[in-house]
Every structure is written in C-alpha cells, then in structure tokens.
Design a protein around this motif. Structure first.
Motif, PDB file in Angstrom:
ATOM      1  N   ASP A  31     -70.500 -28.750  -4.330  1.00  0.00           N
ATOM      2  CA  ASP A  31     -70.660 -29.462  -3.066  1.00  0.00           C
ATOM      3  C   ASP A  31     -69.396 -29.354  -2.232  1.00  0.00           C
ATOM      4  OD1 ASP A  31     -71.470 -31.071  -1.009  1.00  0.00           O
ATOM      5  OD2 ASP A  31     -71.193 -32.955  -2.095  1.00  0.00           O
ATOM      6  N   ASN A  32     -68.256 -29.884  -2.732  1.00  0.00           N
ATOM      7  CA  ASN A  32     -66.979 -29.770  -2.014  1.00  0.00           C
ATOM      8  C   ASN A  32     -65.964 -28.928  -2.766  1.00  0.00           C
ATOM      9  OD1 ASN A  32     -66.413 -31.497  -4.092  1.00  0.00           O
ATOM     10  ND2 ASN A  32     -65.649 -33.168  -2.810  1.00  0.00           N
ATOM     11  N   GLY A  33     -66.361 -28.387  -3.908  1.00  0.00           N
ATOM     12  CA  GLY A  33     -65.459 -27.564  -4.698  1.00  0.00           C
ATOM     13  C   GLY A  33     -66.115 -27.131  -5.986  1.00  0.00           C
ATOM     14  N   CYS A  34     -65.341 -26.405  -6.804  1.00  0.00           N
ATOM     15  CA  CYS A  34     -65.835 -25.913  -8.091  1.00  0.00           C
ATOM     16  C   CYS A  34     -64.725 -25.991  -9.129  1.00  0.00           C
ATOM     17  CB  CYS A  34     -66.316 -24.464  -7.990  1.00  0.00           C
ATOM     18  SG  CYS A  34     -67.700 -24.206  -6.864  1.00  0.00           S
ATOM     19  N   GLY A  35     -65.116 -26.200 -10.377  1.00  0.00           N
ATOM     20  CA  GLY A  35     -64.151 -26.248 -11.456  1.00  0.00           C
ATOM     21  C   GLY A  35     -64.170 -24.987 -12.297  1.00  0.00           C
ATOM     22  N   PHE A  36     -63.033 -24.727 -12.952  1.00  0.00           N
ATOM     23  CA  PHE A  36     -62.935 -23.611 -13.893  1.00  0.00           C
ATOM     24  C   PHE A  36     -62.170 -24.077 -15.123  1.00  0.00           C
ATOM     25  CE2 PHE A  36     -59.468 -23.230 -10.796  1.00  0.00           C
ATOM     26  CZ  PHE A  36     -58.360 -23.283 -11.615  1.00  0.00           C
ATOM     27  N   GLU A  37     -62.334 -23.357 -16.231  1.00  0.00           N
ATOM     28  CA  GLU A  37     -61.661 -23.709 -17.477  1.00  0.00           C
ATOM     29  C   GLU A  37     -60.916 -22.527 -18.080  1.00  0.00           C
ATOM     30  OE1 GLU A  37     -64.461 -25.521 -20.110  1.00  0.00           O
ATOM     31  OE2 GLU A  37     -64.985 -27.131 -18.704  1.00  0.00           O
ATOM     32  N   SER A  38     -60.825 -21.431 -17.316  1.00  0.00           N
ATOM     33  CA  SER A  38     -60.117 -20.238 -17.792  1.00  0.00           C
ATOM     34  C   SER A  38     -59.763 -19.369 -16.601  1.00  0.00           C
ATOM     35  CB  SER A  38     -60.979 -19.441 -18.770  1.00  0.00           C
ATOM     36  OG  SER A  38     -62.114 -18.913 -18.096  1.00  0.00           O
ATOM     37  N   ALA A  39     -58.841 -18.419 -16.822  1.00  0.00           N
ATOM     38  CA  ALA A  39     -58.485 -17.475 -15.762  1.00  0.00           C
ATOM     39  C   ALA A  39     -59.693 -16.638 -15.369  1.00  0.00           C
ATOM     40  CB  ALA A  39     -57.347 -16.572 -16.235  1.00  0.00           C
ATOM     41  N   GLU A  40     -60.489 -16.246 -16.374  1.00  0.00           N
ATOM     42  CA  GLU A  40     -61.682 -15.455 -16.089  1.00  0.00           C
ATOM     43  C   GLU A  40     -62.668 -16.248 -15.222  1.00  0.00           C
ATOM     44  OE1 GLU A  40     -60.418 -16.028 -19.061  1.00  0.00           O
ATOM     45  OE2 GLU A  40     -59.622 -14.073 -19.632  1.00  0.00           O
ATOM     46  N   GLY A  41     -62.774 -17.542 -15.511  1.00  0.00           N
ATOM     47  CA  GLY A  41     -63.663 -18.386 -14.717  1.00  0.00           C
ATOM     48  C   GLY A  41     -63.224 -18.485 -13.273  1.00  0.00           C
ATOM     49  N   MET A  42     -61.892 -18.561 -13.037  1.00  0.00           N
ATOM     50  CA  MET A  42     -61.401 -18.610 -11.673  1.00  0.00           C
ATOM     51  C   MET A  42     -61.644 -17.287 -10.958  1.00  0.00           C
ATOM     52  SD  MET A  42     -57.633 -19.191  -9.966  1.00  0.00           S
ATOM     53  CE  MET A  42     -57.039 -20.299 -11.218  1.00  0.00           C
ATOM     54  N   THR A  43     -61.448 -16.185 -11.641  1.00  0.00           N
ATOM     55  CA  THR A  43     -61.699 -14.872 -11.041  1.00  0.00           C
ATOM     56  C   THR A  43     -63.163 -14.748 -10.609  1.00  0.00           C
ATOM     57  OG1 THR A  43     -59.971 -13.836 -12.393  1.00  0.00           O
ATOM     58  CG2 THR A  43     -61.621 -12.381 -11.426  1.00  0.00           C
ATOM     59  N   ILE A  44     -64.057 -15.185 -11.461  1.00  0.00           N
ATOM     60  CA  ILE A  44     -65.490 -15.116 -11.133  1.00  0.00           C
ATOM     61  C   ILE A  44     -65.799 -15.974  -9.906  1.00  0.00           C
ATOM     62  CG2 ILE A  44     -67.798 -15.780 -11.948  1.00  0.00           C
ATOM     63  CD1 ILE A  44     -66.834 -15.024 -14.788  1.00  0.00           C
ATOM     64  N   LEU A  45     -65.220 -17.160  -9.827  1.00  0.00           N
ATOM     65  CA  LEU A  45     -65.444 -18.022  -8.668  1.00  0.00           C
ATOM     66  C   LEU A  45     -64.948 -17.381  -7.381  1.00  0.00           C
ATOM     67  CD1 LEU A  45     -64.524 -21.572 -10.045  1.00  0.00           C
ATOM     68  CD2 LEU A  45     -66.772 -20.804  -9.269  1.00  0.00           C
ATOM     69  N   LEU A  46     -63.768 -16.772  -7.428  1.00  0.00           N
ATOM     70  CA  LEU A  46     -63.217 -16.125  -6.236  1.00  0.00           C
ATOM     71  C   LEU A  46     -64.122 -14.981  -5.773  1.00  0.00           C
ATOM     72  CD1 LEU A  46     -59.400 -16.016  -7.113  1.00  0.00           C
ATOM     73  CD2 LEU A  46     -60.542 -17.526  -5.478  1.00  0.00           C
ATOM     74  N   LYS A  47     -64.610 -14.200  -6.707  1.00  0.00           N
ATOM     75  CA  LYS A  47     -65.506 -13.095  -6.340  1.00  0.00           C
ATOM     76  C   LYS A  47     -66.810 -13.632  -5.749  1.00  0.00           C
ATOM     77  CE  LYS A  47     -65.495 -10.952 -10.335  1.00  0.00           C
ATOM     78  NZ  LYS A  47     -65.806  -9.905 -11.361  1.00  0.00           N
ATOM     79  N   ASP A  48     -67.342 -14.694  -6.342  1.00  0.00           N
ATOM     80  CA  ASP A  48     -68.594 -15.263  -5.838  1.00  0.00           C
ATOM     81  C   ASP A  48     -68.423 -15.843  -4.435  1.00  0.00           C
ATOM     82  OD1 ASP A  48     -69.859 -14.584  -8.156  1.00  0.00           O
ATOM     83  OD2 ASP A  48     -69.839 -16.597  -9.027  1.00  0.00           O
ATOM     84  N   LEU A  49     -67.320 -16.531  -4.202  1.00  0.00           N
ATOM     85  CA  LEU A  49     -67.114 -17.187  -2.909  1.00  0.00           C
ATOM     86  C   LEU A  49     -66.814 -16.191  -1.797  1.00  0.00           C
ATOM     87  CD1 LEU A  49     -64.962 -20.291  -3.933  1.00  0.00           C
ATOM     88  CD2 LEU A  49     -67.389 -20.233  -3.363  1.00  0.00           C
ATOM     89  N   PHE A  50     -66.114 -15.126  -2.127  1.00  0.00           N
ATOM     90  CA  PHE A  50     -65.697 -14.165  -1.105  1.00  0.00           C
ATOM     91  C   PHE A  50     -66.625 -12.961  -1.003  1.00  0.00           C
ATOM     92  CE2 PHE A  50     -61.053 -15.527  -2.077  1.00  0.00           C
ATOM     93  CZ  PHE A  50     -61.238 -16.699  -1.364  1.00  0.00           C
ATOM     94  N   GLY A  51     -67.572 -12.827  -1.937  1.00  0.00           N
ATOM     95  CA  GLY A  51     -68.332 -11.583  -2.006  1.00  0.00           C
ATOM     96  C   GLY A  51     -69.734 -11.631  -1.454  1.00  0.00           C
ATOM     97  N   ASP A  52     -70.177 -12.769  -0.949  1.00  0.00           N
ATOM     98  CA  ASP A  52     -71.553 -12.831  -0.442  1.00  0.00           C
ATOM     99  C   ASP A  52     -71.585 -13.049   1.059  1.00  0.00           C
ATOM    100  OD1 ASP A  52     -70.654 -15.390  -0.289  1.00  0.00           O
ATOM    101  OD2 ASP A  52     -72.439 -16.330  -1.166  1.00  0.00           O
ATOM    102  N   GLY A  53     -70.554 -12.561   1.737  1.00  0.00           N
ATOM    103  CA  GLY A  53     -70.451 -12.794   3.171  1.00  0.00           C
ATOM    104  C   GLY A  53     -69.922 -14.181   3.495  1.00  0.00           C
ATOM    105  N   GLY A  54     -69.458 -14.891   2.471  1.00  0.00           N
ATOM    106  CA  GLY A  54     -68.848 -16.205   2.692  1.00  0.00           C
ATOM    107  C   GLY A  54     -69.844 -17.338   2.822  1.00  0.00           C
ATOM    108  N   GLN A  55     -71.146 -17.100   2.495  1.00  0.00           N
ATOM    109  CA  GLN A  55     -72.143 -18.153   2.665  1.00  0.00           C
ATOM    110  C   GLN A  55     -71.910 -19.319   1.705  1.00  0.00           C
ATOM    111  OE1 GLN A  55     -76.114 -16.555   2.475  1.00  0.00           O
ATOM    112  NE2 GLN A  55     -75.691 -14.914   3.953  1.00  0.00           N
ATOM    113  N   ARG A  56     -71.605 -19.025   0.443  1.00  0.00           N
ATOM    114  CA  ARG A  56     -71.362 -20.097  -0.526  1.00  0.00           C
ATOM    115  C   ARG A  56     -70.089 -20.855  -0.165  1.00  0.00           C
ATOM    116  NH1 ARG A  56     -70.325 -19.695  -7.092  1.00  0.00           N
ATOM    117  NH2 ARG A  56     -70.515 -21.944  -7.485  1.00  0.00           N
ATOM    118  N   LEU A  57     -69.074 -20.135   0.277  1.00  0.00           N
ATOM    119  CA  LEU A  57     -67.823 -20.774   0.682  1.00  0.00           C
ATOM    120  C   LEU A  57     -68.056 -21.699   1.873  1.00  0.00           C
ATOM    121  CD1 LEU A  57     -64.760 -21.063   0.404  1.00  0.00           C
ATOM    122  CD2 LEU A  57     -64.497 -19.040   1.863  1.00  0.00           C
TER     123      LEU A  57
END
Length: 474
Positions: free
Chosen positions: A417-443
């Motif tokens: 809703d207002n943010g996302c959590g991660f529990e590992s470096a890999e999890g943060m990398t996946i979040l960054l790709k998801d937020l920046f890789g779909d034209g910014g709609q999720r962001l």
C-alpha cells in the motif's frame, strides 16, 4: 592511660563529627533548587498575591533531555516545539554536534542547553577497550548531565527523557527529579540493554545488569510514552509499566513536492544536478536512505542488493539506472565507503551510483520529496521500535522499502500500500526490479498510498497524548 585513650578518641570523634556536619551542610546548601508553581508564576507576572488556583495556571515548564546529538534527535525536537507552540517553556538539553532544527533555534520559548561531550579521542569499536573506557565515559556523562539538569537550568514541573541511552540518563534524571520536585516522563524509543547486546552479546553480564537497571528506574517514573503499540505491550509484560503509545508522525516541513519544485531542487543540489535530466525522463531513479551508520543497520545488505540490481540492468536495458544517496553520520561510515570504492573498482556497480550527503533539514526534506523510493535498513534490536526516518519519508509521499523482519514493522508500513518489506538482499533486488520494470505502475500505486498516509501529522498525534498529560492548551 585510660583517660588519655578516652580523650584521644573523643578528639577523633569530635573532629569527625565537625567534618561530617560541615560536609552535610555544604551538600544541603548547594542542592539544586526545587520546583514551585508559585515561583514560576511570580517570575512570569511579578505578582506575588495570586491564590492557589491562579498558581496552577502558570506556564508549563519542561526539561527535554536527550543524552545524544539534539540535531539527530528529531522526535525530541518535535516534543520541544509542540510544548512551546502550546504555551509551555522548554529547556532542551543534549549535545550540539549538528544543526538544530531552525524552528527550535528561532523559538523564544525554547532554550538549548548544550552538554559537554566526552572526548572523541577515547571512542573505540574494540570490544576490550570499550569495556575499559565505558565506565570513564559514564562518569563524565553523570557529571555533565547532573550539572545541566540541576544547576544550569531552572527547576521545571516536568522532565521528558529520551530512552535510550539508559545509562546513566535514567539514574541522574530520577535523582534530579527527586531533589527538584519534578515529575519524570520517559519517552521510549527502544531499549538500552538490547542495543548494548548488539555490541557485547545478549548473555553478557553487563547486558543483564543494564536490563535490570532499565526496569528498576522505569517503574519509578511518573509517566511513559512509547513509539509503538508493540513496545507499549512489552513494557507492561516486562516491567508492569503503563505507557501511552505516541507514534512518530512527520513534522510540517516534510511535505510532498510539486513537479516544478522537484525539478528545481534536483537541478540545484550538488549530488543530483548532473543526473537531473535523466531523473526527469525516468532513465534514472533516485533512491534515498538515511542512517546513523551503526550496527543495527546492515548496509552490506543494501550494497549486495545494488550489485544484484546493477547486474539486472545490464541484462535488461528497459530498467533505469539508479542514483542512491545515503545521508547521515556515524562510526561505520568510513568502513562502508571503502566497500563502495572496492565495488566500483570491481565494476560491480556499473549501472548504479552511490553517494553520501549531509544536508540541512530543509534540503533533506526536499530530497525525500524528490526521490522515487526510500530505503530503511533498520533491523530493530528489540523488535518493537520503528525508525523515524521512515515516518519522514512517508511525510513527503515517498514509498518505502525496508527490512521487515521484526514485530512492529506493520504498524508503519502496510504491505503493498505505502511500501514493501524485504528480508534479504535478494528480496530487495527483486522489489527494485518489480517497481522499476513495469513502467512504474506499481511504484505509482505505492506513492498514492504514501500520500494518503502523510495526511496525519505530528501534532495530531501528540496533542491528545502528551499535550493532555502536560495539561497544555490546544
């Protein structure tokens, strides 16, 4: 012989009695003056003929105490400003090592009383040396805090103390409150013993002593505030302490920016000026993280995630490059700057630029308002505290990615809703790709959620809890 012996002992006892009597008289004469509402009314009005009811209406006076850098203690500064804005008088006591909030400096109702710091030459990260130097540092802090609370400031009706640090703050504060007829409020940001455990280990004897000490003085305070509901529950379970939850909320200067304000700021800030065009077009994304560079924030995790994201950009040209600005000061800063240089030399951050900055409050607020994502690496030594930096980020409508593996995290961030959590470096990398890789709609959806969350401000939260306790007028 017996007579001579008796006379000698009598002289010794008489001399001892005179010395002790003199010492006791000196202590009693030099004790800090005590708080009286009548004295404060007389000083404010010059009228000594007021009755008891009128005396009760004299200005509320508060000593706000932080055994740390005032400039890096936003919550305590907000306390001071709220008290002053609602008619109270404040002595704000702490170290002045960085810029104090400009509104605090400008307020005629707030007096900043600097503490004298322990010499930085004695600071160390060595565990063995720490155990030797720590007692000396505590003795120094006891003396400088006692002087400031007892003699360099007038007696107050209330004393509001930040915890941690607990040692020696709580003991000195309790003593001064007893001597000066002052009521003690503890503002719980975290637990001192849990932070000490990060350095010494949870089973170390000093950690156990610190835990007992913290609980002992907690039970003797007049009132308590806690930054989360989870901390409120733990205080009750652990020490039978009744605390009122007082959640952090953004101050007024942390506001969303218009498109024009964002463009102007990115063009003038030294750290972003050369990337301003790319940030405007979306070819670059701006990530911001604020830290005190301490052990409870694992920046190695962020660097590993950025290495992963840089590799992802190399494989997918549609992903934007990342500009990462890390603000703050602290003991581990040089260690991580060295690591960043090594990663650049190894060409592992080819699509990512990492830089650091120390900004004024105004520029920091504008930086958050201009960023695309805020990063929190606060891991929480207790599991029940929350980082103020996330509150500031949300105040500008900035979505937050943060370490979420602790109990209190959902009190601030609503997943997806207002943010996302991660529990590992890999999890943060996946979040960054998801937020920046779909034209910014999720962001964009996260930003809309953050903008809704920023509507409730500090004073909205503070007045019904702290303001009511202090009997301040709205």
């Amino acid at each position: 012989m017996a007579v001579l012996w008796m006379e000698s002992w009598w002289e010794v006892l008489l001399t001892t009695a005179v010395i002790l009597s003199t010492a006791l008289t000196f202590v009693l004469v030099t004790l800090p003056s005590r708080y009286s509402s009548f004295d404060h009314l007389e000083k404010a009005t010059g009228d000594v003929s007021k009755d008891a009811n009128s005396r009760a209406e004299s200005a509320v006076t508060v000593q706000v105490v932080v055994l740390g850098d005032i400039g890096r203690s936003p919550r305590m500064q907000y306390h001071a400003l709220s008290i002053a804005n609602h008619g109270g008088k404040v002595n704000l006591i702490g170290f002045v090592e960085s810029e104090v909030h400009p509104d605090v400096q400008a307020s005629r109702s707030i007096k900043v009383k600097p503490l004298h710091p322990f010499s930085k030459r004695w600071q160390t990260n060595n565990k063995a040396l720490f155990l030797l130097i720590a007692p000396l540092k505590v003795l120094w802090q006891v003396w400088t805090l006692y002087q400031a609370l007892g003699y360099r400031t007038r007696p107050s009706k209330w004393m509001l103390v930040q915890n941690p640090p607990s040692i020696p703050t709580l003991a000195v504060a309790q003593l001064i409150c007893f001597l000066r007829n002052t009521r003690l409020i503890i503002d719980w940001h975290n637990f001192g013993y849990s932070l000490l455990a990060l350095r010494l280990g949870p089973q170390h004897p000093l950690v156990r002593v610190s835990e007992w000490y913290e609980g002992f003085f907690a039970q003797r305070a007049t009132a308590h505030f806690a930054v989360t509901d989870a901390m409120t529950k733990l205080l009750k379970q652990k020490w039978d302490v009744d605390a009122s939850p007082l959640h952090d909320r953004p101050a007024e200067q942390f506001q969303p920016l218009t498109t024009q304000q964002r463009t102007s700021f990115l063009s003038k800030l030294a750290e972003t000026a050369q990337y301003a065009d790319g940030l405007e077009t979306g070819k670059w994304k701006l990530l911001v993280s604020s830290t005190s560079w301490t052990a409870d924030e694992d920046f190695a995790l962020l660097l590993d995630a950025l290495v992963g994201y840089s590799a992802a950009v190399a494989e997918d040209s549609n992903l934007p490059r990342a500009l990462v600005i890390i603000t703050g000061k602290g003991p581990l800063k040089e260690y991580y700057l060295k690591r960043i240089r090594e990663l650049n030399q190894e060409n592992k951050l080819s699509s990512v630029v990492v830089t650091t900055a120390w900004l004024s409050t105004e520029d920091y607020a504008s930086l958050l308002g201009s960023a695309d994502v805020g990063i929190s690496l606060h891991t929480s030594s207790s599991g029940v505290d929350l980082p103020m930096k996330v509150v500031d980020m949300l105040g500008t409508g900035l979505p937050v990615l943060g370490w979420s593996k602790f109990e209190a995290w959902p009190e601030l961030i609503h997943e997806g809703d207002n943010g996302c959590g991660f529990e590992s470096a890999e999890g943060m990398t996946i979040l960054l790709k998801d937020l920046f890789g779909d034209g910014g709609q999720r962001l964009q959806r996260l930003r809309q959620g953050a903008l809704k969350d920023c509507e409730r401000r500090w004073d909205d939260e503070w007045m019904p809890v702290a303001g009511q306790l202090l009997q301040l007028k709205p």
